[in-house]
Design a protein around this motif. Structure first.
Motif, PDB file in Angstrom:
ATOM      1  N   THR A  93    -107.805  21.888 -42.145  1.00  0.00           N
ATOM      2  CA  THR A  93    -107.828  21.753 -43.601  1.00  0.00           C
ATOM      3  C   THR A  93    -106.795  20.754 -44.113  1.00  0.00           C
ATOM      4  N   ARG A  94    -105.759  20.519 -43.302  1.00  0.00           N
ATOM      5  CA  ARG A  94    -104.720  19.586 -43.747  1.00  0.00           C
ATOM      6  C   ARG A  94    -104.041  18.971 -42.521  1.00  0.00           C
ATOM      7  N   ILE A  95    -103.815  17.678 -42.566  1.00  0.00           N
ATOM      8  CA  ILE A  95    -103.027  16.985 -41.549  1.00  0.00           C
ATOM      9  C   ILE A  95    -101.853  16.368 -42.286  1.00  0.00           C
ATOM     10  N   ASP A  96    -100.643  16.797 -41.926  1.00  0.00           N
ATOM     11  CA  ASP A  96     -99.452  16.343 -42.638  1.00  0.00           C
ATOM     12  C   ASP A  96     -98.913  15.014 -42.129  1.00  0.00           C
ATOM     13  N   THR A  97     -98.889  14.853 -40.828  1.00  0.00           N
ATOM     14  CA  THR A  97     -98.352  13.609 -40.271  1.00  0.00           C
ATOM     15  C   THR A  97     -99.163  13.196 -39.055  1.00  0.00           C
ATOM     16  N   GLU A 149    -101.271  -0.354 -38.714  1.00  0.00           N
ATOM     17  CA  GLU A 149    -102.691  -0.256 -38.379  1.00  0.00           C
ATOM     18  C   GLU A 149    -103.043   1.174 -37.953  1.00  0.00           C
ATOM     19  N   PHE A 150    -102.196   1.777 -37.148  1.00  0.00           N
ATOM     20  CA  PHE A 150    -102.423   3.156 -36.725  1.00  0.00           C
ATOM     21  C   PHE A 150    -102.335   4.090 -37.931  1.00  0.00           C
ATOM     22  N   ASP A 151    -101.351   3.874 -38.775  1.00  0.00           N
ATOM     23  CA  ASP A 151    -101.138   4.739 -39.935  1.00  0.00           C
ATOM     24  C   ASP A 151    -102.359   4.770 -40.855  1.00  0.00           C
ATOM     25  N   ARG A 152    -103.098   3.655 -40.909  1.00  0.00           N
ATOM     26  CA  ARG A 152    -104.275   3.581 -41.781  1.00  0.00           C
ATOM     27  C   ARG A 152    -105.524   4.203 -41.148  1.00  0.00           C
ATOM     28  N   MET A 153    -105.476   4.460 -39.851  1.00  0.00           N
ATOM     29  CA  MET A 153    -106.645   5.032 -39.164  1.00  0.00           C
ATOM     30  C   MET A 153    -106.887   6.471 -39.609  1.00  0.00           C
ATOM     31  N   LYS A 154    -108.173   6.816 -39.685  1.00  0.00           N
ATOM     32  CA  LYS A 154    -108.541   8.197 -39.971  1.00  0.00           C
ATOM     33  C   LYS A 154    -108.513   8.972 -38.662  1.00  0.00           C
ATOM     34  N   PRO A 155    -108.149  10.250 -38.707  1.00  0.00           N
ATOM     35  CA  PRO A 155    -108.177  11.059 -37.488  1.00  0.00           C
ATOM     36  C   PRO A 155    -109.598  11.172 -36.948  1.00  0.00           C
ATOM     37  N   HIS A 161     -88.734  15.306 -28.032  1.00  0.00           N
ATOM     38  CA  HIS A 161     -88.247  14.349 -27.048  1.00  0.00           C
ATOM     39  C   HIS A 161     -88.656  14.750 -25.645  1.00  0.00           C
ATOM     40  N   VAL A 162     -88.756  13.755 -24.806  1.00  0.00           N
ATOM     41  CA  VAL A 162     -89.185  13.946 -23.428  1.00  0.00           C
ATOM     42  C   VAL A 162     -88.204  14.809 -22.631  1.00  0.00           C
ATOM     43  N   ASP A 163     -86.943  14.863 -23.009  1.00  0.00           N
ATOM     44  CA  ASP A 163     -85.971  15.654 -22.251  1.00  0.00           C
ATOM     45  C   ASP A 163     -85.871  17.098 -22.747  1.00  0.00           C
ATOM     46  N   ASN A 164     -86.854  17.520 -23.558  1.00  0.00           N
ATOM     47  CA  ASN A 164     -86.947  18.894 -24.072  1.00  0.00           C
ATOM     48  C   ASN A 164     -85.778  19.328 -24.937  1.00  0.00           C
ATOM     49  N   THR A 165     -85.090  18.371 -25.532  1.00  0.00           N
ATOM     50  CA  THR A 165     -84.054  18.714 -26.500  1.00  0.00           C
ATOM     51  C   THR A 165     -84.591  18.414 -27.892  1.00  0.00           C
ATOM     52  N   THR A 166     -84.084  19.140 -28.859  1.00  0.00           N
ATOM     53  CA  THR A 166     -84.464  18.864 -30.237  1.00  0.00           C
ATOM     54  C   THR A 166     -83.501  17.815 -30.769  1.00  0.00           C
ATOM     55  N   ARG A 167     -84.058  16.755 -31.287  1.00  0.00           N
ATOM     56  CA  ARG A 167     -83.265  15.663 -31.836  1.00  0.00           C
ATOM     57  C   ARG A 167     -83.660  15.471 -33.292  1.00  0.00           C
ATOM     58  N   PHE A 168     -82.799  14.805 -34.044  1.00  0.00           N
ATOM     59  CA  PHE A 168     -83.020  14.677 -35.472  1.00  0.00           C
ATOM     60  C   PHE A 168     -82.974  13.228 -35.905  1.00  0.00           C
ATOM     61  N   ASP A 169     -83.661  12.953 -37.017  1.00  0.00           N
ATOM     62  CA  ASP A 169     -83.881  11.591 -37.482  1.00  0.00           C
ATOM     63  C   ASP A 169     -83.689  11.547 -38.998  1.00  0.00           C
ATOM     64  N   ILE A 170     -82.841  10.634 -39.470  1.00  0.00           N
ATOM     65  CA  ILE A 170     -82.685  10.496 -40.923  1.00  0.00           C
ATOM     66  C   ILE A 170     -83.679   9.492 -41.498  1.00  0.00           C
ATOM     67  N   ASN A 171     -84.396   8.795 -40.633  1.00  0.00           N
ATOM     68  CA  ASN A 171     -85.409   7.847 -41.092  1.00  0.00           C
ATOM     69  C   ASN A 171     -86.662   8.643 -41.464  1.00  0.00           C
ATOM     70  N   LEU A 172     -86.875   8.827 -42.749  1.00  0.00           N
ATOM     71  CA  LEU A 172     -88.014   9.625 -43.208  1.00  0.00           C
ATOM     72  C   LEU A 172     -89.235   8.778 -43.539  1.00  0.00           C
ATOM     73  N   SER A 173     -89.125   7.471 -43.332  1.00  0.00           N
ATOM     74  CA  SER A 173     -90.297   6.623 -43.557  1.00  0.00           C
ATOM     75  C   SER A 173     -91.317   6.879 -42.455  1.00  0.00           C
ATOM     76  N   ASN A 174     -92.547   6.495 -42.697  1.00  0.00           N
ATOM     77  CA  ASN A 174     -93.612   6.697 -41.726  1.00  0.00           C
ATOM     78  C   ASN A 174     -93.364   5.769 -40.536  1.00  0.00           C
ATOM     79  N   HIS A 175     -92.978   6.340 -39.408  1.00  0.00           N
ATOM     80  CA  HIS A 175     -92.695   5.538 -38.222  1.00  0.00           C
ATOM     81  C   HIS A 175     -93.005   6.337 -36.963  1.00  0.00           C
ATOM     82  N   HIS A 176     -92.878   5.667 -35.827  1.00  0.00           N
ATOM     83  CA  HIS A 176     -93.213   6.233 -34.529  1.00  0.00           C
ATOM     84  C   HIS A 176     -92.034   6.025 -33.590  1.00  0.00           C
TER      85      HIS A 176
END
Length: 149
Positions: free
Chosen positions: A129-133, A115-121, A83-98
């Motif tokens: 060797t691996r990109i997780d997210t 559309e972004f999710d389908r793009m190749k890096p 997060h922008v305020d330098n705090t660690t925050r948590f999310d229960i939404n584990l689906s692919n999102h932004h």
């Protein structure tokens, strides 16, 4: 039963099932911590979760909440939001999102961008060797803050 109670009930039921699958006990404290996570509208910090849970479980410690959050994260029950305020925050939404982050009030909103999710890096990261997210964080002003600027 109201829609909110049905949603909370089914969410907790899913949490208990997921705990079993991960080999974790769904204790009363863990369930209350997960419930506080799920009811918080803005990707809560550990301290915010502690303050909510403490209303129901007067004897719970901040250390217990920290350890439980770490266990949830380690077993893939929740995700971490940077997060922008330098705090660690948590999310229960584990689906692919932004995330959309308001620079003024620090609200965080989930959004989906298939559309972004389908793009190749880009080729510049092919040596990895691996990109997780892949996750996008867009900073700006939310509609509430725009109205008061």
């Amino acid at each position: 039963m109201t829609a909110d109670r049905v949603n909370t009930h089914s969410l907790i039921k899913g949490f208990v099932k997921l705990c079993r699958e991960k080999g974790l006990r769904a204790t009363h404290q863990r369930t209350e911590i997960f419930k506080a996570l799920s009811e918080h509208p803005n990707h809560p910090t550990t301290e915010e979760i502690f303050n909510r849970v403490r209303k129901h479980l007067k004897t719970i410690s901040l250390d217990t909440v920290y350890r439980t959050i770490a266990t949830f994260e380690e077993h893939g029950l929740i995700g971490r939001v940077y997060h922008v305020d330098n705090t660690t925050r948590f999310d229960i939404n584990l689906s692919n999102h932004h995330h959309l982050v308001c620079a003024r009030c620090h609200t965080i909103e989930d959004f989906y961008w298939p559309e972004f999710d389908r793009m190749k890096p880009p080729k510049s990261v092919t040596n990895w060797t691996r990109i997780d997210t892949k996750q996008v964080i867009i900073n700006g002003l939310c509609s509430s803050c725009k109205e008061i600027s």
